[in-house]
Write a protein that holds these residues in place. Structure first.
Motif: not given
Length: 483
Positions: A83-88, A93-111
């Motif tokens: 709904q939020a346009g995070l994935i498509h 079993g496979c998804y596009y990770y859209l920009p907002a999700a990528v930003r969130s994942m990059e933050k998680l990776v930094r942690v």
């Protein structure tokens, strides 16, 4: 010829000039940032992030009404992320990770990077395409069964897409013939895409065929040292989840097809979880039911407590491997007597995309995403008044506020978005902001035009609404933690 070419170039430059003016007025398209006045650039301020320009192509549609997806909606996080346009969805079993999700994942990776490097971890990147020879040497080529994605190259050689990299990393270390005991413990890790041929992918990012994982591998001089490293990694995992504000339970687990003699899972308690857990209410004991009799109710640790069954989502797994792989691949080091000795190993996984989805699963409401504070794609959303409303004059103050936040609070640069869809009412945009889960929403309305400007601030995590001055707003947002 030269006068003619001069006239042609003049007309070209005139057209370009007119186009640039129009594009400065146009709020459509998928560019990352809106155009801002030249004076703003001269102050080295980044262009304002506008909601209308963010590539989040969902419009918060009700995916439950989409016939193509209706039969696949199996959990809350999957529905909310779509709904939020995070994935498509791409294929099963496979998804596009859209920009907002990528930003969130990059933050998680930094942690994760901060905690892994805090205990001495060194980051590397290993090939996803792995030779079957390595897996046959460890005898896991057949053991993995159908879950392993297998393929042949044009020469007929067998390969697989790595779901994990014990064979690869041990071979890498074995090739370093000069490794000394003084260099141990050696902790090598990567954060990459992994592949598993799930028979029935479900729950969105919670169980897919392609996913991101952090996998770390440790090499130690002795069994005692390896256990110390094991405990160090487990403590680092605990810190990761504590920083994210997630309640995580470390449970005794089965070693499965990875092997070894000791294993723990890190589980987020959730009704949607596929793992059954037995937890003692009297002491710290907890275990996956796979390691015990499912009908057991007495605690084997404190002897007096009662075991209660619950469900969990596995987001991390640790293994003490001993010499299972280092012996086979001859991963040795020179000991204090300058003699070759086989390294003791451990391996440690964190499901990056699974943590992201699991966090949304356990923290969100049925209608709105709630993020761990550190992982929200953007921390603040500023809402100017609707065009033509009584507070219309405050629209300029909203953009000025965005710039002020970036100048005064450096940690919020790139974290503040302006919802410039001023053709919509404040109410509709507030509803969107709630469903997208910005931790802080700032409404710039009539109060901003008063002698002492007041801003309405909604803290999405707590549901609290407050009215604060500009200084009060800067003080509040100045305490926001980012990564």
């Amino acid at each position: 010829m030269e006068p003619v070419m001069h006239q042609v170039w003049q007309r070209v430059f005139q057209r370009l000039h007119r186009t640039s003016i129009l594009s400065g007025r146009n709020h459509s398209g998928c560019a990352e940032h809106a155009a801002v006045p030249a004076s703003t650039h001269s102050r080295n301020i980044k262009p304002t992030l506008l909601v209308s320009r963010l590539y989040q192509p969902s419009n918060l549609r009700d995916v439950g009404q989409d016939n193509r997806l209706q039969g696949e909606m199996t959990c809350k996080s999957q529905r909310l992320m779509l709904q939020a346009g995070l994935i498509h969805p791409s294929n099963p079993g496979c998804y596009y990770y859209l920009p907002a999700a990528v930003r969130s994942m990059e933050k998680l990776v930094r942690v994760i990077d901060q905690e892994m490097q805090g205990i001495g971890g060194q980051k590397l990147d290993m090939p996803s395409l792995c030779s079957a020879d390595l897996w046959k040497t460890s005898e896991r080529w057949d053991l993995m069964g159908k879950e392993l994605f297998r393929m042949k190259d044009r020469h007929g050689a067998d390969y697989c897409l790595g779901p994990t990299h014990e064979e690869a990393v041990t071979t890498l270390v074995a090739h370093q013939s000069t490794l000394s005991y003084r260099q141990l413990p050696l902790l090598l890790y990567q954060i990459t895409r992994k592949f598993r041929d799930e028979p029935k992918p479900k729950f969105g990012l919670l169980r897919g065929r392609e996913f991101y994982m952090k996998d770390m591998y440790s090499f130690d001089v002795s069994e005692e040292a390896a256990y110390q490293t094991y405990e160090s990694v487990c403590q680092a995992y605990t810190r990761v989840f504590a920083r994210l504000g997630l309640r995580c339970v470390q449970v005794q687990a089965d070693t499965g097809n990875i092997g070894g003699t000791l294993s723990h899972e890190f589980q987020l308690p959730a009704d949607i979880g596929e793992d059954r857990l037995l937890v003692c209410g009297n002491c710290s004991f907890s275990a996956n039911v796979e390691t015990m009799s499912s009908d057991r109710t007495d605690c084997p640790q404190c002897k007096t407590g009662t075991l209660v069954e619950s469900k969990g989502i596995e987001v991390g797994h640790t293994f003490y491997l001993g010499k299972k792989y280092s012996h086979v691949f001859k991963a040795t080091f020179s000991n204090a007597q300058n003699k070759p000795s086989i390294a003791e190993m451990g391996c440690y996984g964190l499901g990056v995309t699974r943590i992201l989805a699991a966090a949304i699963e356990v923290m969100s409401t049925e209608d709105a995403i709630r993020w761990p504070g550190l992982l929200a794609p953007y921390q603040v959303c500023v809402l100017p008044p609707k065009k033509g409303s009584k507070a219309d004059e405050a629209a300029g103050l909203a953009e000025e506020l965005v710039h002020t936040l970036g100048e005064t609070l450096p940690h919020l640069r790139g974290e503040v978005v302006l919802d410039d869809r001023i053709q919509m009412t404040i109410g509709k945009r507030l509803k969107d902001a709630s469903r997208l889960g910005y931790p802080y929403v700032v409404v710039v309305g009539q109060g901003a035009l008063e002698d002492t400007a007041k801003f309405e601030v909604i803290c999405q995590q707590t549901g609290e609404t407050m009215f604060v001055s500009k200084d009060g707003l800067l003080d509040l947002l100045g305490r926001v933690e980012t990564v």
